[in-house]
Design a protein around this motif. Structure first.
Motif, PDB file in Angstrom:
ATOM      1  N   THR A   1     -24.706   2.620  -5.928  1.00  0.00           N
ATOM      2  CA  THR A   1     -25.324   3.234  -7.115  1.00  0.00           C
ATOM      3  C   THR A   1     -24.776   4.635  -7.346  1.00  0.00           C
ATOM      4  N   PHE A   2     -24.661   5.391  -6.271  1.00  0.00           N
ATOM      5  CA  PHE A   2     -24.183   6.767  -6.377  1.00  0.00           C
ATOM      6  C   PHE A   2     -22.718   6.815  -6.827  1.00  0.00           C
ATOM      7  N   SER A   3     -21.950   5.801  -6.427  1.00  0.00           N
ATOM      8  CA  SER A   3     -20.526   5.784  -6.771  1.00  0.00           C
ATOM      9  C   SER A   3     -20.283   5.704  -8.272  1.00  0.00           C
ATOM     10  N   ASP A   4     -21.241   5.139  -8.992  1.00  0.00           N
ATOM     11  CA  ASP A   4     -21.075   5.031 -10.446  1.00  0.00           C
ATOM     12  C   ASP A   4     -20.920   6.408 -11.098  1.00  0.00           C
ATOM     13  N   LYS A   5     -21.504   7.441 -10.467  1.00  0.00           N
ATOM     14  CA  LYS A   5     -21.434   8.796 -11.011  1.00  0.00           C
ATOM     15  C   LYS A   5     -20.070   9.454 -10.753  1.00  0.00           C
ATOM     16  N   LEU A   6     -19.332   8.944  -9.762  1.00  0.00           N
ATOM     17  CA  LEU A   6     -18.108   9.623  -9.327  1.00  0.00           C
ATOM     18  C   LEU A   6     -16.819   8.888  -9.673  1.00  0.00           C
ATOM     19  N   ARG A   7     -16.909   7.618 -10.015  1.00  0.00           N
ATOM     20  CA  ARG A   7     -15.704   6.808 -10.238  1.00  0.00           C
ATOM     21  C   ARG A   7     -14.770   7.420 -11.274  1.00  0.00           C
ATOM     22  N   ASN A   8     -15.366   7.894 -12.350  1.00  0.00           N
ATOM     23  CA  ASN A   8     -14.524   8.400 -13.455  1.00  0.00           C
ATOM     24  C   ASN A   8     -13.722   9.639 -13.055  1.00  0.00           C
ATOM     25  N   LYS A   9     -14.089  10.267 -11.942  1.00  0.00           N
ATOM     26  CA  LYS A   9     -13.357  11.464 -11.511  1.00  0.00           C
ATOM     27  C   LYS A   9     -12.019  11.113 -10.863  1.00  0.00           C
ATOM     28  N   VAL A  10     -11.933   9.867 -10.325  1.00  0.00           N
ATOM     29  CA  VAL A  10     -10.693   9.445  -9.645  1.00  0.00           C
ATOM     30  C   VAL A  10     -10.338   8.019 -10.077  1.00  0.00           C
ATOM     31  N   GLU A  11     -10.273   7.785 -11.350  1.00  0.00           N
ATOM     32  CA  GLU A  11     -10.024   6.430 -11.853  1.00  0.00           C
ATOM     33  C   GLU A  11      -8.722   5.846 -11.338  1.00  0.00           C
ATOM     34  N   SER A  12      -7.702   6.683 -11.191  1.00  0.00           N
ATOM     35  CA  SER A  12      -6.395   6.187 -10.743  1.00  0.00           C
ATOM     36  C   SER A  12      -6.164   6.437  -9.252  1.00  0.00           C
ATOM     37  N   GLY A  13      -7.225   6.891  -8.567  1.00  0.00           N
ATOM     38  CA  GLY A  13      -7.069   7.202  -7.149  1.00  0.00           C
ATOM     39  C   GLY A  13      -8.065   6.482  -6.281  1.00  0.00           C
ATOM     40  N   LEU A  14      -8.621   7.215  -5.294  1.00  0.00           N
ATOM     41  CA  LEU A  14      -9.516   6.612  -4.316  1.00  0.00           C
ATOM     42  C   LEU A  14     -10.818   7.395  -4.218  1.00  0.00           C
ATOM     43  N   LEU A  15     -11.923   6.643  -4.013  1.00  0.00           N
ATOM     44  CA  LEU A  15     -13.225   7.238  -3.771  1.00  0.00           C
ATOM     45  C   LEU A  15     -13.763   6.635  -2.477  1.00  0.00           C
ATOM     46  N   VAL A  16     -14.119   7.519  -1.504  1.00  0.00           N
ATOM     47  CA  VAL A  16     -14.675   7.064  -0.232  1.00  0.00           C
ATOM     48  C   VAL A  16     -15.973   7.804   0.015  1.00  0.00           C
ATOM     49  N   LEU A  17     -17.069   7.062   0.190  1.00  0.00           N
ATOM     50  CA  LEU A  17     -18.379   7.642   0.435  1.00  0.00           C
ATOM     51  C   LEU A  17     -18.886   7.177   1.795  1.00  0.00           C
ATOM     52  N   GLY A  18     -19.539   8.098   2.521  1.00  0.00           N
ATOM     53  CA  GLY A  18     -20.097   7.761   3.821  1.00  0.00           C
ATOM     54  C   GLY A  18     -21.491   8.305   3.967  1.00  0.00           C
ATOM     55  N   SER A  19     -22.319   7.577   4.748  1.00  0.00           N
ATOM     56  CA  SER A  19     -23.703   8.018   4.932  1.00  0.00           C
ATOM     57  C   SER A  19     -24.191   7.619   6.319  1.00  0.00           C
ATOM     58  N   ALA A  20     -24.939   8.530   6.947  1.00  0.00           N
ATOM     59  CA  ALA A  20     -25.614   8.236   8.213  1.00  0.00           C
ATOM     60  C   ALA A  20     -27.094   8.062   7.912  1.00  0.00           C
ATOM     61  N   HIS A  21     -27.648   6.927   8.361  1.00  0.00           N
ATOM     62  CA  HIS A  21     -29.037   6.628   8.016  1.00  0.00           C
ATOM     63  C   HIS A  21     -29.658   5.784   9.130  1.00  0.00           C
ATOM     64  N   GLU A  22     -30.709   6.338   9.774  1.00  0.00           N
ATOM     65  CA  GLU A  22     -31.452   5.633  10.814  1.00  0.00           C
ATOM     66  C   GLU A  22     -30.528   5.085  11.909  1.00  0.00           C
ATOM     67  N   GLY A  23     -29.578   5.926  12.370  1.00  0.00           N
ATOM     68  CA  GLY A  23     -28.706   5.560  13.464  1.00  0.00           C
ATOM     69  C   GLY A  23     -27.561   4.637  13.094  1.00  0.00           C
ATOM     70  N   LYS A  24     -27.393   4.349  11.827  1.00  0.00           N
ATOM     71  CA  LYS A  24     -26.328   3.479  11.355  1.00  0.00           C
ATOM     72  C   LYS A  24     -25.435   4.223  10.368  1.00  0.00           C
ATOM     73  N   VAL A  25     -24.216   3.699  10.194  1.00  0.00           N
ATOM     74  CA  VAL A  25     -23.262   4.286   9.257  1.00  0.00           C
ATOM     75  C   VAL A  25     -22.965   3.286   8.153  1.00  0.00           C
ATOM     76  N   ALA A  26     -22.946   3.785   6.912  1.00  0.00           N
ATOM     77  CA  ALA A  26     -22.546   2.964   5.764  1.00  0.00           C
ATOM     78  C   ALA A  26     -21.339   3.632   5.112  1.00  0.00           C
ATOM     79  N   LEU A  27     -20.301   2.840   4.802  1.00  0.00           N
ATOM     80  CA  LEU A  27     -19.082   3.346   4.182  1.00  0.00           C
ATOM     81  C   LEU A  27     -18.745   2.508   2.954  1.00  0.00           C
TER      82      LEU A  27
END
Length: 881
Positions: free
Chosen positions: A793-819
């Motif tokens: 959901t959050f990526s929808d706000k950032l995609r247009n900033k790097v349309e021709s490149g790469l977007l990588v998001l990471g999060s630590a939550h309750e001892g787990k990692v989401a990428l």
């Protein structure tokens, strides 16, 4: 003058009806009275029992236009379809028959008159063949019909003698052929009638069934000689319409025109494309008629042949550039063309289209992966100057992608290559050997010894259909896989009796339970099984006393459990019939479990059942219950049972004597199980579940009698309890639930909005800068406390900033990692998101993957998340470098 195939059909029927023949409708493609035959492949199939003298009919002359299939089994034209002018999988056979009425003289006269006077074929181009020793037929053609000697040919058994089997009815035959001219010939100086080329084309085969061949090979004259003739409609249509190929006649023209339009081709312009279009046209006819008559694609028997046909057509569609499901689009064309002749096509049109589209869709993935590799294998073979395709390479294609061997063989044939079958078989055996070495099997050798010991005794006499108690003699006992002579209290033993009322597990029904009482022993029997061909073992525990071999016992079945199992078994038959009536004749039993407490039934069907269909099935079964119809059983010969319409299926094994269970006009099946006396004994039938267990196989579970009643009472109790929880009346439960769900959705929506607002604020407070790596914009950001869905959901706000490149998001939550990794389309091929996600996930103790443009990953080491995100820049630089 006859100009269309529709007119030809009608003219043929009219001609013979006017000459005292009864017009008999086509039998289904699935032989109803012959489970040994894969498909109906000739007009005489439905009259086989009449020819054998096993069945009588109210007419002595018949005429029919029979749907036929020659794909699989002894008669198989599948591999030739598309390569020749005249081979087909599905075709229609015109035939006239005499059952001990007229013989050679009239059969020959009818055949010649129809072809020359009705179909108006040129006499000067017609040839006739007879069996070399059949002087009678030769004289009739020469003297009665006036065929000149130079157009009469005598041929051997291979071409002009017909037989039903190694023994039984047989006789010489006579064929009428047409000379299509030298242009259709092989060019050999020896080309003449009997040559395999297309010049002398067989039109009609007249079989003179006049002998009965015994086991010694002796031909004994039949008391009532008969006539069986067959003529392909497609071939006759091509000849009467003056075209050079069956595919150029009006039988195929509508389909070919639509196929050409859909694929952007023009029929008649390119050899390979024409071949593919012919294959598709033929196979669409075959699959439509097979599905209409009750066959569904599967991995065995008739279903496997259908699957081969459908996949072969799909492959040829891909060769024409079709990369989507498209075969189903031609079903309406065929229904429009042939629906007036075969009304069942109209009734099943939607079902046929749905099955075809589903099967083709599942196969497209295999084609996408395997076709490029197959093409490479064929290209390499030709470049190396070889004529045989490596069997090992073909096996890898099958083993890795499930690409069918017959399609590989087709592709090789199209390129003028052969398949190395020996190499393929060797690779297959090597793989099987590896599997055997890695698998662990445990075999109870002692069980084999037990069976051998038991087989020395006479087979068990079963009396359980008529009585539930019987006197028997104890012949043997088995304890701990050892044959013993005496049993003591507490022993778990299997008992072999000479006579028993206990029904053994079989045909889906569980074994009977009950008691054995001896001179000084009482045994509780909790199961009954059948060993080999007829020895019944009663599994039980000695409750008191001891029992010795040779003693007499009283065997008593638990009547209550038997009655419950009988209710469920009879209900299973009713449900099977109801399924076939409501869903179609393709429904076939794939397995069942009939116990005292419930019934389970697996059956072939291509999609889940709707609530309406389930209700219709349940209502139809309960209607039969209320009619209280007598359930009758009778033992008879297998052929008698099939002749009376008892349900039997290709591939199932039956003995010479079978038991038929008949429930009025509603159900008739071969069955050895126990049943109610009347359908009313079932009391109540209730479906409780329906679902899928395998591709093309559904499962229904149901209850009867007291079980169904208790089920309904429990549902009513649960409904009352739910009403109490909701603080409303039972009548208002649904409305109250709808209101609560609406309130819940509104609350969730408000929470989502609040969460999104918080995300926006959090993201704004952790703004990341965009780095350029070798000219490619890369945005990496860490936002803790989010799930992978939140990151999306959050990526929808950032995609247009790097349309021709790469977007990588990471999060630590309750001892787990989401990428989350998103790559612009311009860079997805160079830097696939799935590979990048997999690379960085290893730094947080996880794994990942996905599409080239979007992928995700996870891990369980959040302390290394910053390091993982930093690796993104290094990875991108390496890939671009």
């Amino acid at each position: 003058m006859i100009t269309t195939s529709l007119e030809l059909r009608q003219a043929f029927l009219d001609y013979f009806v006017e000459r005292g023949h009864t017009s008999v409708p086509s039998a289904p493609l699935i032989p109803q009275a012959d489970p040994t035959l894969l498909f109906t492949n000739a007009g005489m199939n439905q009259f086989k029992r009449i020819f054998l003298g096993e069945e009588s009919c109210p007419y002595a002359r018949a005429v029919s236009i029979q749907k036929c299939m020659r794909a699989g089994g002894k008669h198989n034209d599948l591999e030739n379809v598309g390569f020749t002018r005249r081979h087909h999988t599905f075709f229609e056979m015109l035939g006239n028959f005499s059952f001990g009425d007229y013989f050679k003289k009239d059969a020959i006269a009818f055949g010649w008159e129809f072809l020359t006077k009705v179909a108006e074929l040129p006499v000067d181009r017609l040839w006739v063949t007879v069996f070399r020793d059949d002087q009678e037929a030769y004289d009739l053609w020469r003297n009665d019909i006036g065929v000149s000697e130079n157009r009469l040919a005598r041929l051997d058994e291979k071409d002009n003698f017909w037989q039903m089997g190694d023994t039984g009815p047989c006789g010489p035959c006579s064929e009428i052929l047409i000379d299509q001219g030298e242009a259709f010939g092989c060019g050999q100086s020896t080309c003449a009638v009997g040559c395999n080329c297309d010049r002398y084309l067989e039109i009609w085969n007249l079989v003179f069934m006049q002998f009965d061949r015994d086991s010694s090979g002796t031909l004994n004259p039949l008391p009532k000689p008969s006539i069986d003739t067959g003529m392909g409609l497609e071939r006759l249509a091509a000849v009467t319409q003056g075209v050079s190929s069956n595919y150029d006649s009006d039988v195929f023209r509508p389909l070919l025109e639509n196929i050409a339009k859909a694929t952007g081709q023009e029929y008649g312009k390119a050899t390979k494309a024409d071949r593919s279009m012919r294959v598709i046209a033929d196979h669409v006819r075959a699959m439509t008629f097979l599905i209409t008559d009750g066959v569904l694609p599967s991995n065995e028997g008739r279903g496997y042949v259908l699957r081969r046909i459908m996949r072969r057509a799909a492959r040829h569609g891909r060769m024409l550039g079709m990369e989507r499901e498209f075969l189903y689009e031609f079903v309406p064309t065929l229904v429009t063309q042939m629906g007036s002749t075969y009304p069942e096509l109209r009734q099943m049109a939607d079902t046929v289209a749905e099955v075809v589209q589903g099967e083709e869709g599942r196969f497209i993935g295999t084609l996408e992966q395997a076709s490029p590799l197959l093409n490479q294998i064929l290209q390499d073979t030709k470049q190396q100057g070889k004529t045989q395709v490596s069997g090992e390479a073909v096996f890898k294609l099958y083993d890795t992608y499930g690409f069918p061997l017959d399609l590989v063989e087709d592709a090789a044939k199209e390129e003028g290559l052969e398949l190395d079958h020996a190499g393929y078989t060797q690779a297959l055996e090597e793989q099987r050997e590896r599997a055997r070495k890695t698998a662990k099997f445990t075999q109870a050798a002692s069980r084999t010894d037990v069976v051998k010991a038991i087989e020395q005794f006479p087979v068990t006499q079963f009396v359980g259909y008529a009585q539930q108690q019987a006197q028997g003699t104890l012949l043997a006992m088995v304890k701990d896989e050892q044959v013993v002579t005496e049993s003591q209290p507490g022993d778990e033993v299997e008992f072999l009796l000479d006579t028993t009322p206990f029904y053994p597990e079989g045909g889906g029904q569980v074994g009977d339970q009950g008691t054995l009482v001896g001179p000084s022993a009482r045994i509780r029997i909790y199961d009954t099984t059948k060993v080999a061909k007829g020895w019944f073992l009663h599994k039980g525990q000695v409750m008191e006393g001891s029992l010795r071999v040779g003693e007499h016992v009283t065997a008593t079945v638990n009547g209550g459990l038997r009655a419950d199992a009988a209710r469920n078994h009879t209900a299973t038959h009713l449900m099977h019939a109801a399924l076939r009536e409501i869903l179609g004749p393709h429904v076939k039993q794939h397995g069942s479990l009939v116990g005292p407490n419930r019934l389970r039934f697996d059956f072939s069907h291509f999609r889940g059942l709707s609530l309406r269909q389930l209700e219709d099935i349940e209502n139809l079964v309960n209607e039969q219950v209320r009619q209280n119809t007598m359930v009758q059983s009778e033992e008879m010969g297998i052929q008698d049972a099939l002749g009376r319409g008892a349900l039997a299926f290709f591939g199932d094994k039956y003995g010479d004597q079978v038991r038929v269970v008949e429930i009025g006009q509603f159900s008739k099946e071969l069955c050895g199980g126990t049943h109610c006396h009347r359908t009313g004994d079932i009391g109540l039938f209730r479906l409780i579940s329906e679902g899928g267990v395998a591709a093309g196989v559904r499962r229904i579970e149901a209850l009867t009698g007291d079980g169904a009643l208790r089920y309904e009472q429990k549902r009513e109790s649960d409904w009352q309890e739910l009403a109490g929880v909701l603080k409303t009346s039972p009548q208002e439960v649904i409305e109250k639930t709808k209101k609560l769900l609406t309130t819940l959705r509104d609350t969730e929506r408000a929470l989502d909005q609040a969460k999104q607002k918080a995300l926006d604020q959090q993201g704004a407070g952790q703004e990341a800068t965009i780095r350029e790596v070798n000219g490619v914009p890369v945005l990496v950001q860490r936002i803790d406390g989010l799930t992978i869905q939140d990151l999306r959901t959050f990526s929808d706000k950032l995609r247009n900033k790097v349309e021709s490149g790469l977007l990588v998001l990471g999060s630590a939550h309750e001892g787990k990692v989401a990428l989350l990794v998103i790559v612009g389309k311009e860079r997805a091929k160079q830097i696939p998101a799935g590979k990048l996600a997999q690379h960085i996930a290893q730094f947080v103790g996880g794994s990942g993957g996905g599409r080239p443009d979007m992928a995700q990953a996870g891990g369980n080491q959040p302390e290394h998340l910053d390091k993982a995100l930093e690796q993104v820049y290094e990875y991108v630089a390496t890939q671009l470098g």
